[in-house]
Design an enzyme around this catalytic site. Sequence first.
Site, PDB file in Angstrom:
ATOM      1  CD  GLU A  69      -2.108   1.561  -0.188  1.00 52.63           C
ATOM      2  OE1 GLU A  69      -2.807   2.590  -0.509  1.00 52.63           O
ATOM      3  OE2 GLU A  69      -3.430   0.082  -0.059  1.00 52.63           O
ATOM      4  CG  ASP A  96       4.343   4.205  -6.888  1.00 48.12           C
ATOM      5  OD1 ASP A  96       3.058   2.954  -6.613  1.00 48.12           O
ATOM      6  OD2 ASP A  96       4.599   4.422  -7.532  1.00 48.12           O
ATOM      7  CG  ASP A 118      -8.322   4.681  -9.235  1.00 46.91           C
ATOM      8  OD1 ASP A 118      -9.090   5.220 -10.251  1.00 46.91           O
ATOM      9  OD2 ASP A 118      -7.782   6.213  -8.586  1.00 46.91           O
ATOM     10  CG  ASP A 154     -17.210  -1.744  -8.292  1.00 44.94           C
ATOM     11  OD1 ASP A 154     -15.747  -1.578  -7.687  1.00 44.94           O
ATOM     12  OD2 ASP A 154     -18.360  -0.618  -8.107  1.00 44.94           O
ATOM     13  CD  GLU A 195     -15.250  -9.338  -2.209  1.00 42.52           C
ATOM     14  OE1 GLU A 195     -16.420 -10.780  -3.181  1.00 42.52           O
ATOM     15  OE2 GLU A 195     -13.856  -9.632  -2.266  1.00 42.52           O
TER      16      GLU A 195
END
Length: 212
Positions: A69, A96, A118, A154, A195
């Site tokens: 992260e 990164d 993203d 999603d 989720e």
Amino acid sequence: MRVRNKPWAPELIEAHPDLIVEKGQEFKGKWHERFAKKQPLFIEVGTGKGQFIINMAKKYPQYNFIGIEIQKTVIAIALKNALEEQLPNLQFLYADGAELTDYFEDHEVSKVFLNFSDPWPKTRHEKRRLTFKSFLKVYEQILIEHGVVEFKTDNQGLFEYSLSSLNNYGMHFDGVWLDLHHSEENDENVETEYEHKFSAKGQPIYKVRAHF
């Protein structure tokens, strides 16, 4: 995922060098030294607050896991959540995720998880999508032969783009799910924070598993 800065985050990270690494170039090719056992290594790029990677480590003690992260506060929250579990097969990398070859040797990783990345919907941002061909090349480099990528989202547009990108790269599909939570695959599914939120609203979750 954007959250407010937590003043305790840097101190918590600094207090637990046994569980979290900043950057991590020094462990390239020898991440097994960070774990209790030398086992196949799975990584999650963009681990968020850690719900997925923590529960995966609990469910599959025969594998080692690293949650990656880039946001300090977010990974500090994941670390805080992990401290309650004391899992010998879990580590965090504060770095990164776009620079994986800086941290992992060729063929060091067995599986890459990409969860609710993203979508970067604008065409001019295509190269930032984690399923863009340049990222797939990086995954192929750090993964073992026939290494696996699992992707959940999603976002239907991103999912369709990702299927096309993986296919054009020559990857082999092991499974494609257009409504994960209403499939047999859901029996073994481990949810992420996003989720759980989206599926509770009736939003279908898309998943693909593929290998090089």
